[in-house]
Design an enzyme around this catalytic site. Structure first.
Site, PDB file in Angstrom:
ATOM      1  N   GLU A 140       5.611  20.710 -39.269  1.00  0.00           N
ATOM      2  CA  GLU A 140       5.193  22.114 -39.165  1.00  0.00           C
ATOM      3  C   GLU A 140       4.074  22.430 -40.010  1.00  0.00           C
ATOM      4  O   GLU A 140       3.179  23.411 -39.566  1.00  0.00           O
ATOM      5  CB  GLU A 140       6.634  23.049 -39.803  1.00  0.00           C
ATOM      6  CG  GLU A 140       7.529  23.184 -38.407  1.00  0.00           C
ATOM      7  CD  GLU A 140       8.382  21.876 -38.493  1.00  0.00           C
ATOM      8  OE1 GLU A 140       9.121  21.848 -37.330  1.00  0.00           O
ATOM      9  OE2 GLU A 140       8.350  20.876 -39.178  1.00  0.00           O
ATOM     10  N   HIS A 209      20.106  26.560 -39.066  1.00  0.00           N
ATOM     11  CA  HIS A 209      19.665  27.152 -37.839  1.00  0.00           C
ATOM     12  C   HIS A 209      19.659  28.642 -37.322  1.00  0.00           C
ATOM     13  O   HIS A 209      19.752  29.148 -36.172  1.00  0.00           O
ATOM     14  CB  HIS A 209      19.903  26.283 -36.637  1.00  0.00           C
ATOM     15  CG  HIS A 209      19.462  24.963 -36.575  1.00  0.00           C
ATOM     16  ND1 HIS A 209      19.944  23.877 -37.740  1.00  0.00           N
ATOM     17  CD2 HIS A 209      18.533  24.214 -35.721  1.00  0.00           C
ATOM     18  CE1 HIS A 209      19.260  22.796 -37.436  1.00  0.00           C
ATOM     19  NE2 HIS A 209      18.660  22.976 -36.118  1.00  0.00           N
TER      20      HIS A 209
END
Length: 404
Positions: A140, A209
């Site tokens: 990322e 998550h």
């Protein structure tokens, strides 16, 4: 990197930056592009529409004693239009902008031929090629930094985080580069980048998550934040974010992707800095966004049956707040309840509470109340997960308490 930028059609020279007015988002982002002859609609939260190339101008300096009394035209229920799921609306908006502007490109994990983790980029690689829809490694910080660098050279990247929680790995790039480079370069660079992806509490996705990163990013100077909640505003906000000269973080909720709604066939965009009047009312202002919009509306049905008339506003713009719409409502109802899925400590609700107290304290007949998620990692167990998030029954109880 340079080969990718050249292949994607980067501009060869940087233009002088002009301060951004989000009310002019309808203008093409590059002066060397041919003008569109297609007619489009700009929709506002007060049900007004303007046709053509300019946004309707609002005078935010002056507050109106009586807030908007009609429901916003946030969807098309009659006449022409087509039904889309929320993720399809995001995809349609992204595809339209890639057709309109060759500088728009997409990058992220599995965004190419796989179509993205929630299929928002489905079919785009086949249509636009592997350079404009770039699959990246699982890194990322690298591809976020690459997207920011591409924006500096003239592209308009849309960076997808497979999950918003993963973008914490790119916090340095988002904060020190994306938000600050326009200032630290003395205005030599603009960063017209969109960072988007799924987040929020899902159904037993576990703590990592199920994060809400609005509170993490809200303090970064130079970044705008918006949250979509319907197919209509998902498409409109996506298009507006891509056209903006500012870096924009678009928050999507993992549980809203399969919402279906009829949206116009005509092209339209939504104002990035405008809240949406969901339900006009007289007794109390309920401010919310994203998934909590639906918990609030569920609670509103119960409240109406009990004789209350709540006004519901989807704030949509998480940074900056639309204090024009919010202020008009507070001046009418004199009571405010904020409902969010963000954490209570340092969340959007805390910042919104401070803004309301600073600007509209004299109009309040009761303290601002904020219902937020508990300050704990989201449990995996379904029953415990529900306990950490605001439920409709809690909203009903809070309104009854404030309206005593």
């Amino acid at each position: 990197m340079s080969a990718i930028i050249r292949g994607a059609g980067a501009a060869t020279a940087l233009s002088t930056f002009n301060p951004v007015d989000s009310k002019k988002l309808a203008a093409p982002s590059r002066t060397n592009l041919p003008a569109r002859s297609k007619r489009y609609i700009v929709a506002g939260s007060d049900a007004s529409k303007s046709f053509g190339s300019g946004l309707r101008v609002r005078h935010s300096q002056k507050l109106i004693a009586n807030a908007v009394a009609t429901k916003a035209d946030t969807s098309v229920t009659t006449g022409t239009g087509h039904e889309l799921l929320l993720y399809e609306a995001l995809q349609e908006g992204l595809e339209e902008e890639m057709d309109r502007d060759p500088h728009v490109c997409v990058m992220g994990e599995d965004v190419g031929h796989y179509g993205g983790s929630y299929k928002v980029t489905k079919g785009l690689a086949d249509k636009f090629g592997d350079l404009r829809v770039l699959d990246t490694p699982i890194c990322e910080n690298a591809f976020t930094g690459m997207g920011i660098g591409a924006a500096m050279t003239g592209l308009r990247p849309v960076i997808e985080g497979m999950n918003m929680g993963f973008l914490l790995l790119a916090f340095n790039q988002i904060s020190n580069n994306c938000g600050m480079l326009h200032y630290t370069s003395g205005g030599q660079f603009t960063i017209p980048v969109v960072i988007r992806g799924p987040g929020g509490v899902g159904r037993q996705l576990g703590a990592e998550h199920s994060q809400r990163l609005e509170s993490y990013f809200q303090s970064i100077p130079g970044i705008q934040m918006v949250a979509c909640s319907t197919p209509y505003n998902a498409k409109g906000l996506m298009k507006a974010a891509i056209r903006s000269e500012n870096p924009v973080i678009l928050f999507e909720h993992v549980l809203l992707y399969n919402l279906k709604e009829k949206i116009p066939d005509e092209e339209y965009i939504c104002n990035l800095e405008e809240a949406e009047m969901v339900r006009p009312g007289e007794h109390i202002t309920i401010l919310t966004y994203s998934r909590m919009r639906y918990h609030v509306m569920q609670a509103a049905k119960t409240l109406v049956n009990k004789g209350y008339d709540p006004e519901v506003i989807d704030i949509r713009s998480l940074k900056p707040f639309d204090l024009y719409t919010i202020g008009n409502s507070v001046k009418k109802t004199h009571r405010v309840l904020i409902v969010e899925e963000c954490m209570r400590t340092g969340g959007i609700g805390a910042s919104l509470t401070a803004a309301i107290n600073e600007n509209f304290h004299d109009y309040l007949d009761a303290p601002v109340m904020c219902l937020s998620s508990q300050d704990v990692p989201t449990p995996y167990a379904g029953t415990l997960e529900e306990w950490t998030v605001v439920q409709p029954a809690q909203i009903v109880t809070a309104v009854e308490q404030l309206c005593q």
